[in-house]
Write a protein that holds these residues in place. Sequence first.
Motif, short mmCIF file in Angstrom:
data_model
loop_
_atom_site.label_atom_id
_atom_site.label_comp_id
_atom_site.label_asym_id
_atom_site.label_seq_id
_atom_site.Cartn_x
_atom_site.Cartn_y
_atom_site.Cartn_z
N ASN A 1 54.77 -14.50 -4.03
CA ASN A 1 55.69 -13.50 -4.55
C ASN A 1 55.17 -12.09 -4.25
O ASN A 1 54.08 -11.89 -3.72
CB ASN A 1 55.91 -13.69 -6.06
N ILE A 2 55.97 -11.10 -4.61
CA ILE A 2 55.67 -9.71 -4.27
C ILE A 2 54.38 -9.24 -4.94
O ILE A 2 53.60 -8.48 -4.35
CB ILE A 2 56.86 -8.80 -4.66
N THR A 3 54.11 -9.68 -6.18
CA THR A 3 52.95 -9.19 -6.92
C THR A 3 51.63 -9.74 -6.37
O THR A 3 50.60 -9.09 -6.45
CB THR A 3 53.06 -9.57 -8.41
N THR A 4 51.67 -10.94 -5.83
CA THR A 4 50.43 -11.55 -5.32
C THR A 4 50.15 -11.17 -3.87
O THR A 4 49.03 -11.32 -3.41
CB THR A 4 50.49 -13.08 -5.43
N LYS A 5 51.17 -10.68 -3.15
CA LYS A 5 50.97 -10.36 -1.73
C LYS A 5 49.93 -9.27 -1.51
O LYS A 5 49.07 -9.42 -0.63
CB LYS A 5 52.31 -9.96 -1.11
N PRO A 6 49.95 -8.14 -2.26
CA PRO A 6 48.90 -7.13 -2.05
C PRO A 6 47.49 -7.66 -2.30
O PRO A 6 46.55 -7.33 -1.57
CB PRO A 6 49.26 -6.03 -3.06
N LYS A 7 47.32 -8.51 -3.34
CA LYS A 7 46.02 -9.09 -3.62
C LYS A 7 45.56 -9.98 -2.47
O LYS A 7 44.40 -9.96 -2.07
CB LYS A 7 46.06 -9.89 -4.92
N PHE A 8 46.51 -10.77 -1.95
CA PHE A 8 46.18 -11.66 -0.83
C PHE A 8 45.78 -10.85 0.40
O PHE A 8 44.82 -11.18 1.09
CB PHE A 8 47.38 -12.56 -0.51
N THR A 9 46.53 -9.78 0.67
CA THR A 9 46.23 -8.94 1.83
C THR A 9 44.87 -8.28 1.70
O THR A 9 44.09 -8.23 2.66
CB THR A 9 47.32 -7.86 1.99
N LYS A 10 44.57 -7.77 0.51
CA LYS A 10 43.26 -7.14 0.26
C LYS A 10 42.13 -8.14 0.45
O LYS A 10 41.12 -7.84 1.09
CB LYS A 10 43.23 -6.55 -1.15
N LYS A 11 42.30 -9.35 -0.11
CA LYS A 11 41.28 -10.39 0.02
C LYS A 11 41.09 -10.78 1.48
O LYS A 11 39.96 -10.95 1.95
CB LYS A 11 41.68 -11.62 -0.80
N LEU A 12 42.19 -10.89 2.21
CA LEU A 12 42.11 -11.26 3.62
C LEU A 12 41.37 -10.20 4.42
O LEU A 12 40.53 -10.52 5.28
CB LEU A 12 43.52 -11.46 4.19
N MET A 13 41.66 -8.92 4.14
CA MET A 13 40.99 -7.84 4.87
C MET A 13 39.48 -7.83 4.57
O MET A 13 38.66 -7.63 5.47
CB MET A 13 41.60 -6.49 4.49
N ILE A 14 39.12 -8.07 3.31
CA ILE A 14 37.70 -8.13 2.95
C ILE A 14 37.03 -9.30 3.65
O ILE A 14 35.91 -9.19 4.18
CB ILE A 14 37.51 -8.22 1.43
N ASP A 15 37.71 -10.45 3.67
CA ASP A 15 37.17 -11.63 4.35
C ASP A 15 36.92 -11.33 5.83
O ASP A 15 35.88 -11.70 6.38
CB ASP A 15 38.15 -12.81 4.23
N ILE A 16 37.87 -10.67 6.47
CA ILE A 16 37.74 -10.38 7.90
C ILE A 16 36.60 -9.40 8.15
O ILE A 16 35.83 -9.54 9.12
CB ILE A 16 39.07 -9.82 8.45
N ILE A 17 36.46 -8.39 7.26
CA ILE A 17 35.35 -7.43 7.41
C ILE A 17 34.01 -8.16 7.31
O ILE A 17 33.09 -7.93 8.11
CB ILE A 17 35.45 -6.32 6.35
N TYR A 18 33.88 -9.05 6.32
CA TYR A 18 32.65 -9.83 6.18
C TYR A 18 32.43 -10.70 7.41
O TYR A 18 31.28 -10.86 7.87
CB TYR A 18 32.71 -10.69 4.92
N ASP A 19 33.49 -11.30 7.92
CA ASP A 19 33.38 -12.13 9.13
C ASP A 19 32.87 -11.31 10.31
O ASP A 19 32.01 -11.76 11.06
CB ASP A 19 34.74 -12.74 9.48
N ILE A 20 33.44 -10.11 10.47
CA ILE A 20 33.05 -9.26 11.61
C ILE A 20 31.59 -8.83 11.51
O ILE A 20 30.81 -8.96 12.45
CB ILE A 20 33.98 -8.04 11.71
N VAL A 21 31.22 -8.31 10.33
CA VAL A 21 29.84 -7.84 10.16
C VAL A 21 28.87 -9.01 10.24
O VAL A 21 27.82 -8.93 10.90
CB VAL A 21 29.69 -7.09 8.82
N GLY A 22 29.20 -10.11 9.57
CA GLY A 22 28.34 -11.28 9.60
C GLY A 22 28.19 -11.84 11.00
O GLY A 22 27.09 -12.20 11.44
N SER A 23 29.29 -11.90 11.74
CA SER A 23 29.26 -12.40 13.12
C SER A 23 28.43 -11.49 14.02
O SER A 23 27.78 -11.95 14.96
CB SER A 23 30.68 -12.52 13.67
N PHE A 24 28.47 -10.20 13.74
CA PHE A 24 27.67 -9.25 14.52
C PHE A 24 26.17 -9.53 14.34
O PHE A 24 25.42 -9.60 15.32
CB PHE A 24 27.99 -7.82 14.11
#
Length: 291
Positions: free
Chosen positions: A2-25
């Motif tokens: 739903n609309i209320t959970t989408k921003p939380k999901f997007t924020k979590k996904l972006m944090i996950d990707i940042i950790y993936d990028i830095v960790g992979s580096f």
Amino acid sequence: MNITTKPKFTKKLMIDIIYDIVGSFFLAMGIHCFVEPANIAPGGVSGIAIMINFVTNLPIGILTFVINIPILILSYRYLGKSFTLKSTRTLIISTLILDFFVTPLFPIYEGDRLLGSVFGGILMGIGLAMVFLRGSTTAGGDILSYLLKLKFPFLPIGRALLVIDCIILVASMAVFRNIESGLFGLVSIYVCTKIIDSIIYGFERGSQVTIISKQVQAIKNRIMSEMDRGVTLLKGTGGYSNQDLEVMICVVRKYQFSQIKEIIKEIDPDAFVFMTETEEILGEGFKSIHN
């Protein structure tokens, strides 16, 4: 969603990707700059990829990805879609960073092999810990451990994976035609494991102290007043004497264990005390369970 959970999901996904990028580096730096130039195969799928790279000169990242494909298929079937997709995302990011960013741009260390194994283990440990902190994996041995646990619930998984890593280390001696490759690989694995544990659990590790004494109340008062730690009192019965007794449990940080031992020694030198290391402590006075 739903609309209320989408921003939380997007924020979590972006944090996950940042950790993936830095960790992979960090992971790529450890492999490309230190481990691979020293002819070290530090266990797992990456170790197999390094050995194949030595023979064929194919990119390590792509080799790692290809070897992981059947493992990811098994993961999708037995461990679920969400976990597998998250691990696949991390694996793709780590492959791209290793083969197309770190390898072309960063120099390699060609000095002492022991230093290479140590610093390689440190960097790989930092990278893997960052990935693990977000609930993902780089596939390989991490997913295999989950699969083995499903198939053989009573199998000591740590020992099984250790055996696999040892086989890879022995194979690396044959591939590189150098006994030291296996020995330095063992050093790298040890350092990597210690770094992962230190980052994930290090700040929250502690000691659970269990005390059986006739002076429990006095010990409790000293601990609560001098150390500002809570305690839990349990009723017990001596197995030999059949007498009622009090058992006290107190959880402290590792550096506080010597202090609590001194308190017990001063009040009741005959107390029965045993300490159990705890990997993580959640709750009042420690890390919040909501984090």
